[in-house]
Design an enzyme around this catalytic site. Structure first.
Site, PDB file in Angstrom:
ATOM      1  N   GLY A   9       0.776  -1.238  -0.069  1.00  0.00           N
ATOM      2  CA  GLY A   9       0.068   0.027  -0.050  1.00  0.00           C
ATOM      3  C   GLY A   9       0.814   1.389   0.217  1.00  0.00           C
ATOM      4  O   GLY A   9       0.617   2.490   0.643  1.00  0.00           O
ATOM      5  N   GLY A  11       1.717   3.268  -2.598  1.00  0.00           N
ATOM      6  CA  GLY A  11       1.697   4.219  -3.606  1.00  0.00           C
ATOM      7  C   GLY A  11       0.991   5.636  -3.215  1.00  0.00           C
ATOM      8  O   GLY A  11       1.021   6.533  -3.900  1.00  0.00           O
ATOM      9  N   ASP A  54      -2.481  -7.323  -5.644  1.00  0.00           N
ATOM     10  CA  ASP A  54      -3.463  -6.989  -4.590  1.00  0.00           C
ATOM     11  C   ASP A  54      -3.002  -7.890  -3.617  1.00  0.00           C
ATOM     12  O   ASP A  54      -3.067  -9.130  -3.708  1.00  0.00           O
ATOM     13  CB  ASP A  54      -4.484  -7.501  -5.551  1.00  0.00           C
ATOM     14  CG  ASP A  54      -5.999  -7.399  -4.442  1.00  0.00           C
ATOM     15  OD1 ASP A  54      -5.854  -7.532  -3.328  1.00  0.00           O
ATOM     16  OD2 ASP A  54      -7.155  -7.640  -5.092  1.00  0.00           O
ATOM     17  N   SER A 133      -5.180   0.493  13.692  1.00  0.00           N
ATOM     18  CA  SER A 133      -6.060   1.454  13.862  1.00  0.00           C
ATOM     19  C   SER A 133      -6.727   1.595  15.438  1.00  0.00           C
ATOM     20  O   SER A 133      -6.778   0.705  16.082  1.00  0.00           O
ATOM     21  CB  SER A 133      -7.291   1.577  13.178  1.00  0.00           C
ATOM     22  OG  SER A 133      -8.232   2.434  13.318  1.00  0.00           O
ATOM     23  N   TYR A 143     -14.334  -2.936  10.069  1.00  0.00           N
ATOM     24  CA  TYR A 143     -13.232  -2.662  10.143  1.00  0.00           C
ATOM     25  C   TYR A 143     -12.518  -2.635  11.512  1.00  0.00           C
ATOM     26  O   TYR A 143     -11.242  -3.053  11.498  1.00  0.00           O
ATOM     27  CB  TYR A 143     -13.194  -0.950   9.795  1.00  0.00           C
ATOM     28  CG  TYR A 143     -11.856  -0.248   9.811  1.00  0.00           C
ATOM     29  CD1 TYR A 143     -10.896  -0.599   8.687  1.00  0.00           C
ATOM     30  CD2 TYR A 143     -11.652   0.657  10.604  1.00  0.00           C
ATOM     31  CE1 TYR A 143      -9.797   0.114   8.805  1.00  0.00           C
ATOM     32  CE2 TYR A 143     -10.449   1.304  10.617  1.00  0.00           C
ATOM     33  CZ  TYR A 143      -9.437   1.099   9.649  1.00  0.00           C
ATOM     34  OH  TYR A 143      -8.151   1.865   9.698  1.00  0.00           O
ATOM     35  N   ALA A 146     -11.444  -6.162  12.527  1.00  0.00           N
ATOM     36  CA  ALA A 146     -10.452  -6.670  11.555  1.00  0.00           C
ATOM     37  C   ALA A 146      -9.189  -6.157  12.297  1.00  0.00           C
ATOM     38  O   ALA A 146      -8.101  -6.843  12.313  1.00  0.00           O
ATOM     39  CB  ALA A 146     -10.761  -6.225  10.151  1.00  0.00           C
ATOM     40  N   LYS A 147      -8.910  -4.752  12.508  1.00  0.00           N
ATOM     41  CA  LYS A 147      -7.954  -4.317  13.182  1.00  0.00           C
ATOM     42  C   LYS A 147      -7.516  -4.934  14.478  1.00  0.00           C
ATOM     43  O   LYS A 147      -6.407  -4.942  14.835  1.00  0.00           O
ATOM     44  CB  LYS A 147      -7.945  -2.798  13.107  1.00  0.00           C
ATOM     45  CG  LYS A 147      -7.888  -1.978  11.815  1.00  0.00           C
ATOM     46  CD  LYS A 147      -6.520  -2.421  11.057  1.00  0.00           C
ATOM     47  CE  LYS A 147      -6.613  -1.283   9.575  1.00  0.00           C
ATOM     48  NZ  LYS A 147      -5.465  -1.484   9.061  1.00  0.00           N
TER      49      LYS A 147
END
Length: 239
Positions: A9, A11, A54, A133, A143, A146-147
């Site tokens: 990630g 970019g 990906d 996070s 979210y 998951a974190k």
């Protein structure tokens, strides 16, 4: 000696800042992401290698690892984001399942797959840095859950890689401005509330996370492993 650093990630946003910090320190940095054009632009402006990948696709991750080469010193799993912000709204069982799977894929399995693919390449003295996070502390959403799972996995991973001289830690940012995380959906009222929750009265910046990642990969952090490092200006405190 120059290290070999992988930033998924890388970019844009925080990932780009992390990659730039390691490059500024003289390291050879490879960035990955799904958007090949954006990766190429970032790499062209900062002399980093780039591999389109990906991180949720095991075949692409395996190919990326082969392209990366046999040795690695640091991996920063930055790929992710709150997929709920871009998914269609819905509260049916099927919609909930799709939403949860999307966030688990993006924020947990991306790091698990990438780390699994490259961990045997990590040299002694290496570092695995996962990016979680503050949302993990209030995990009512897919979210946040998951974190939270990413943080738990990181703690266990530390015990597995520690005997090889490799550390594994997680950085948990709070509100970080100047990124595309909120996809244009952050209201001014919410932004002010997030800043007001800090002790120092300011939003975070991608460089705050980048500097923390750089430290965790440094010689001064070799006895720090299995930890969650909160970077949030005091919006969430620990003891």
């Amino acid at each position: 000696m120059s290290r070999i650093v992988l930033v998924t990630g890388g970019g844009n946003g925080i990932g780009r800042a992390v990659a730039a910090r390691f490059r500024a320190g003289g390291d050879a940095v490879v960035i990955t992401g799904r958007n090949g054009e954006r990766l190429a632009r970032t790499a062209a402006g900062a002399a980093a290698g780039a591999i389109t990948c990906d991180a949720t696709d095991p075949e692409q991750v395996a190919r990326m690892a082969d392209e990366l080469g046999p040795e690695l010193d640091v991996v920063v799993n930055m790929a992710g984001g709150n997929t709920d912000l871009t998914a269609p709204a819905g509260d049916g069982v099927g919609e909930v399942l799709r939403a949860w799977r999307a966030n688990l894929d993006a924020n947990l399995l991306s790091a698990v797959l990438t780390t699994t693919a490259v961990r045997d390449r990590l040299r002694p003295g290496g570092s695995i840095i996962n990016v979680g996070s503050i949302g993990a502390e209030y995990a009512a959403s897919s979210y946040g859950a998951a974190k939270a799972a990413l943080a738990a996995w990181t703690a266990g991973l530390s015990s597995e890689v520690g005997p090889k001289g490799v550390t594994a830690n997680l950085i948990a940012p709070g509100y970080i401005a100047e990124t595309g995380f909120f996809q244009g959906k952050l209201s001014e009222e919410r932004r002010r509330a997030l800043i007001a929750a800090t002790h120092n009265g300011r939003p975070g910046h991608p460089d705050d996370v980048a500097e923390t990642a750089y430290f965790l990969a440094s010689a001064g952090a070799r006895h720090i492993t299995g930890q969650t490092i909160h970077v949030n200006g005091g919006a969430h405190t620990t003891r």
